[in-house]
Design a protein around this motif. Structure first.
Motif, PDB file in Angstrom:
ATOM      1  N   ARG A 132       0.866  -1.190   0.000  1.00 26.07           N
ATOM      2  CA  ARG A 132       0.000   0.000   0.000  1.00 26.07           C
ATOM      3  C   ARG A 132       0.896   1.232   0.000  1.00 26.07           C
ATOM      4  NH1 ARG A 132      -5.226   1.980   1.174  1.00 26.07           N
ATOM      5  NH2 ARG A 132      -5.236   3.830   2.542  1.00 26.07           N
ATOM      6  N   ILE A 133       0.646   2.124  -0.926  1.00 29.92           N
ATOM      7  CA  ILE A 133       1.452   3.346  -1.046  1.00 29.92           C
ATOM      8  C   ILE A 133       0.775   4.469  -0.264  1.00 29.92           C
ATOM      9  CG2 ILE A 133       2.425   5.053  -2.614  1.00 29.92           C
ATOM     10  CD1 ILE A 133       2.619   2.912  -4.737  1.00 29.92           C
ATOM     11  N   GLU A 134       1.421   4.912   0.771  1.00 33.44           N
ATOM     12  CA  GLU A 134       0.856   5.956   1.644  1.00 33.44           C
ATOM     13  C   GLU A 134       1.443   7.331   1.360  1.00 33.44           C
ATOM     14  OE1 GLU A 134      -1.547   5.589   3.715  1.00 33.44           O
ATOM     15  OE2 GLU A 134      -1.647   3.478   4.293  1.00 33.44           O
ATOM     16  N   MET A 135       2.580   7.390   0.660  1.00 34.64           N
ATOM     17  CA  MET A 135       3.237   8.674   0.389  1.00 34.64           C
ATOM     18  C   MET A 135       3.599   8.727  -1.089  1.00 34.64           C
ATOM     19  SD  MET A 135       5.775   8.769   3.720  1.00 34.64           S
ATOM     20  CE  MET A 135       6.459  10.375   3.298  1.00 34.64           C
ATOM     21  N   ILE A 136       3.207   9.785  -1.760  1.00 31.56           N
ATOM     22  CA  ILE A 136       3.430   9.906  -3.193  1.00 31.56           C
ATOM     23  C   ILE A 136       4.911   9.819  -3.540  1.00 31.56           C
ATOM     24  CG2 ILE A 136       3.380  12.436  -3.064  1.00 31.56           C
ATOM     25  CD1 ILE A 136       2.249  12.462  -5.906  1.00 31.56           C
ATOM     26  N   GLU A 137       5.770  10.365  -2.694  1.00 29.72           N
ATOM     27  CA  GLU A 137       7.200  10.382  -3.019  1.00 29.72           C
ATOM     28  C   GLU A 137       7.827   8.989  -2.995  1.00 29.72           C
ATOM     29  OE1 GLU A 137       6.877  12.408   1.131  1.00 29.72           O
ATOM     30  OE2 GLU A 137       5.632  12.140  -0.681  1.00 29.72           O
ATOM     31  N   ARG A 138       7.127   8.006  -2.422  1.00 25.45           N
ATOM     32  CA  ARG A 138       7.675   6.652  -2.358  1.00 25.45           C
ATOM     33  C   ARG A 138       7.248   5.773  -3.543  1.00 25.45           C
ATOM     34  NH1 ARG A 138       7.234   3.529   3.109  1.00 25.45           N
ATOM     35  NH2 ARG A 138       8.914   2.400   2.052  1.00 25.45           N
ATOM     36  N   ILE A 139       6.510   6.325  -4.473  1.00 26.23           N
ATOM     37  CA  ILE A 139       6.002   5.512  -5.588  1.00 26.23           C
ATOM     38  C   ILE A 139       7.125   4.811  -6.351  1.00 26.23           C
ATOM     39  CG2 ILE A 139       4.909   5.662  -7.879  1.00 26.23           C
ATOM     40  CD1 ILE A 139       2.839   7.536  -6.617  1.00 26.23           C
ATOM     41  N   PRO A 140       8.179   5.506  -6.804  1.00 31.86           N
ATOM     42  CA  PRO A 140       9.225   4.785  -7.544  1.00 31.86           C
ATOM     43  C   PRO A 140       9.841   3.648  -6.735  1.00 31.86           C
ATOM     44  CG  PRO A 140       9.465   7.149  -7.846  1.00 31.86           C
ATOM     45  CD  PRO A 140       8.447   6.964  -6.770  1.00 31.86           C
ATOM     46  N   GLU A 141      10.128   3.921  -5.470  1.00 30.06           N
ATOM     47  CA  GLU A 141      10.740   2.898  -4.602  1.00 30.06           C
ATOM     48  C   GLU A 141       9.837   1.676  -4.464  1.00 30.06           C
ATOM     49  OE1 GLU A 141      10.923   2.154   0.178  1.00 30.06           O
ATOM     50  OE2 GLU A 141      10.674   4.211  -0.574  1.00 30.06           O
ATOM     51  N   LEU A 142       8.545   1.889  -4.238  1.00 32.60           N
ATOM     52  CA  LEU A 142       7.651   0.770  -3.962  1.00 32.60           C
ATOM     53  C   LEU A 142       7.257   0.020  -5.232  1.00 32.60           C
ATOM     54  CD1 LEU A 142       5.495   2.278  -1.085  1.00 32.60           C
ATOM     55  CD2 LEU A 142       7.380   0.644  -0.936  1.00 32.60           C
ATOM     56  N   VAL A 143       7.223   0.695  -6.366  1.00 34.59           N
ATOM     57  CA  VAL A 143       6.998  -0.028  -7.624  1.00 34.59           C
ATOM     58  C   VAL A 143       8.198  -0.916  -7.916  1.00 34.59           C
ATOM     59  CG1 VAL A 143       6.686   0.193 -10.124  1.00 34.59           C
ATOM     60  CG2 VAL A 143       5.378   1.649  -8.565  1.00 34.59           C
ATOM     61  N   ARG A 144       9.414  -0.426  -7.638  1.00 36.32           N
ATOM     62  CA  ARG A 144      10.599  -1.278  -7.787  1.00 36.32           C
ATOM     63  C   ARG A 144      10.501  -2.494  -6.864  1.00 36.32           C
ATOM     64  NH1 ARG A 144      13.424   3.653  -8.869  1.00 36.32           N
ATOM     65  NH2 ARG A 144      13.627   4.092  -6.634  1.00 36.32           N
ATOM     66  N   ARG A 145      10.017  -2.270  -5.654  1.00 40.48           N
ATOM     67  CA  ARG A 145       9.831  -3.373  -4.719  1.00 40.48           C
ATOM     68  C   ARG A 145       8.851  -4.399  -5.286  1.00 40.48           C
ATOM     69  NH1 ARG A 145      11.267  -6.650  -0.370  1.00 40.48           N
ATOM     70  NH2 ARG A 145       9.359  -7.497   0.542  1.00 40.48           N
ATOM     71  N   ALA A 146       7.774  -3.921  -5.905  1.00 35.16           N
ATOM     72  CA  ALA A 146       6.770  -4.829  -6.461  1.00 35.16           C
ATOM     73  C   ALA A 146       7.369  -5.728  -7.533  1.00 35.16           C
ATOM     74  CB  ALA A 146       5.596  -4.023  -7.031  1.00 35.16           C
TER      75      ALA A 146
END
Length: 576
Positions: A132-146
């Motif tokens: 779950r993405i709670e902060m817009i600035e973490r989108i690149p990091e968490l998509v890489r994680r996915a």
């Protein structure tokens, strides 16, 4: 560094662009509109689907054939919950997917928002990981994680849950944030090898065996290990049997092929009974593969090679566990045996000649069914004609239920590789049409045939519109028996003739249904028409061709053999 103010939805789209993902499918809602707008502007290959379950099925089949991560999306609530069946298929089958789901605006959550539900809790057991993405600035990091999770270990689906306010918000991202490792766009992204001492022991066990047999599951294809299977099998004369998902581990025409094992088999179950050493590769030894946990019999010597340690001992206690990637483990075994492979191969020549002789005898025994002229059409005749016409690089997609069982038993792949795609992760019916679409997208230029029952087609027939819109050239065979065939056949076996409840369908001309949706439809009622109809479908063109094949209405003939769960029939009774 250069920054660029953009929405969260655009940040997701730019990450997908960085991974160079293939075709995507979804049905948008307000929550993901910024992503859709960015996909349009960036030129991503995103397409509207008519049912979210089919979006996952398409992505799943695309991933199975291409090895690349399949991508789809859904809006919140009913869009999210419609994903569950497809997600479980991908989870159980080991298909690498990244699935984006819109969620409620966080400032309004739990205030009876339209379509709101506890979707994260519903989806979590159906995927490998939910982010779950709670902060817009973490989108690149968490998509890489996915992508990293989807392609590591046994691949699987990862759900990325994006609240409405995160998707619509803006942030000044740095250009350098949208970087991706292309190795993580395909699976397996990482490989490990079994321990050296375990490999040495396995090599000794295989070298000493007189009647060894390799049992291959779908993990062989996930690993891209078919060349390694062929090399080891040929080097030491090691026959190979397969599950439905493992079909294509070697060519079915190979003299080393023992065919399907488990609930339905050709000669493999008897060979397993006679074997003194079984090498199980990329196979979970589930219910169907083990004929409800009776094959192999207790006490058999089993070497189990798998990348998921949790599978060891789940259904059968192996004598030796090889924890590692199938391709690398098989290559290491071949290297360990290389110095004496010639002598081993010569010693076993009589054994493999016996295997080939048994397979030839089985083919002779079923010839009357394969060439049957009866009407309605016998399923064995349909598969026989398909075997005759399908080119070496063809792909057969088999829907759940009896379509997969008939295909698993009788369809012959003509070379090693993923040429047979059944949805055996969850065995849901309805996969045949969207699965064929995913395969056609994953392997343009390869002939694709989908095999589905009328019940399965009824669930998803709206996707013919999608296939027509995308001009996908594949053939869909609707096995028309005016019934939920598997259920009716089991009712017949267990309760006797005439004991049918809620298993009959009304007669439908599906060729006309296809024509009404702007596709080519051909109705086949005579077995002598099959070859010409299949040839017409395989011509390709712009859009799919549907063959409405009228098959037997006799529930005693609807299955390729006697289901092992029934007790009314004598042990070993089997028809082709």
């Amino acid at each position: 560094m250069t920054s660029n103010e953009m929405t969260g939805g655009e940040a997701v789209a730019r990450m997908l662009q960085a991974y160079e993902v293939g075709p995507m499918f979804g049905m948008g809602g307000f929550q993901l509109l910024p992503f859709y707008d960015a996909a349009r502007r960036l030129g991503l290959n995103h397409n509207l689907i008519n049912d979210e379950r089919c979006a996952v099925f398409i992505a799943d089949a695309y991933a199975k054939v291409s090895g690349r991560v399949g991508v789809c999306d859904a809006t919140l609530g009913p869009g999210a919950t419609n994903l569950v069946t497809g997600l479980v298929e991908a989870l159980n089958a080991g298909s690498p997917l990244v699935v984006f789901v819109g969620d409620t605006h966080r400032a309004h959550s739990w205030k009876n928002m339209t379509q709101e539900t506890r979707q994260a809790e519903i989806l979590r057991p159906a995927c490998k990981e939910l982010i779950r993405i709670e902060m817009i600035e973490r989108i690149p990091e968490l998509v890489r994680r996915a992508f990293a999770v989807a392609t590591a270990g046994r691949p699987g689906p990862v759900v990325v849950d994006i609240p409405e306010d995160v998707c619509h918000a803006t942030h000044p991202f740095e250009v350098t944030e949208f970087e991706a490792d292309p190795a993580l766009a395909a699976a397996p992204a990482l490989r490990c090898r079994p321990a050296a001492e375990d490999l040495a022991r396995a090599a000794e066990m295989l070298a000493a065996a007189e009647r060894p047999l390799m049992l291959c599951g779908g993990g062989v294809h996930l690993s891209g290990a078919t060349a390694a299977v062929e090399a080891l099998a040929a080097a030491i004369n090691l026959p190979v049997a397969h599950t439905m998902t493992g079909k294509g581990a070697i060519a079915c025409s190979s003299p080393l092929s023992a065919g399907l094992f488990g609930r339905y088999d050709r000669i493999a179950n008897k060979l397993i009974e006679e074997s003194d050493c079984l090498l199980v590769v990329g196979c979970k030894l589930g219910e169907i593969a083990t004929k409800r946990y009776s094959v192999p019999a207790a006490g058999k010597t089993v070497i189990h090679l798998d990348s998921v340690a949790e599978e060891f001992g789940r259904t059968f206690q192996p004598a030796l566990r090889l924890w590692g990637d199938a391709r690398e483990g098989l290559a290491d075994l071949a290297a360990a045996l290389a110095g004496r492979a010639g002598a081993i191969r010569a010693r076993r020549q009589g054994y493999v000649d016996d295997v080939a002789g048994r397979m030839a005898a089985w083919r002779r025994s079923v010839e009357p069914r394969l060439t049957s002229g009866e009407r309605p059409i016998n399923m064995a005749r349909l598969l026989h004609e398909l075997n005759r016409i399908m080119p070496e690089d063809g792909i057969l997609v088999a829907d759940g239920g009896f379509a997969a069982h008939w295909g698993g038993l009788l369809y012959d792949t003509k070379k090693a590789g993923r040429g047979f795609v059944p949805d055996r992760g969850f065995a849901s019916i309805g996969y045949g049409l969207p699965g064929a679409m995913g395969c056609a997208l994953a392997a343009p230029g390869r002939p694709v045939v989908g095999l589905t029952g009328d019940g399965g087609f009824n669930m998803v027939m709206g996707e013919l519109e999608t296939a027509r819109r995308l001009k996908l050239p594949f053939t869909l065979i609707v096995v028309n028996n005016a019934a939920s065939g598997y259920v009716k056949a089991l009712q017949h076996l267990i309760y006797g003739a005439g004991s049918y409840q809620s298993s009959d369908l009304v007669e439908v001309n599906y060729a006309r249904v296809a024509e009404s949706l702007g596709c080519r439809g051909i109705r086949v009622e005579d077995p002598e028409q099959l070859a010409a109809a299949l040839a017409e479908g395989l011509k390709g063109g712009e859009g799919p061709t549907l063959l409405d094949v009228v098959v037997t209405r006799d529930p005693a003939q609807m299955l390729p053999g006697v289901d092992n769960r029934t007790v009314q029939v004598k042990k070993g009774d089997r028809v082709a």
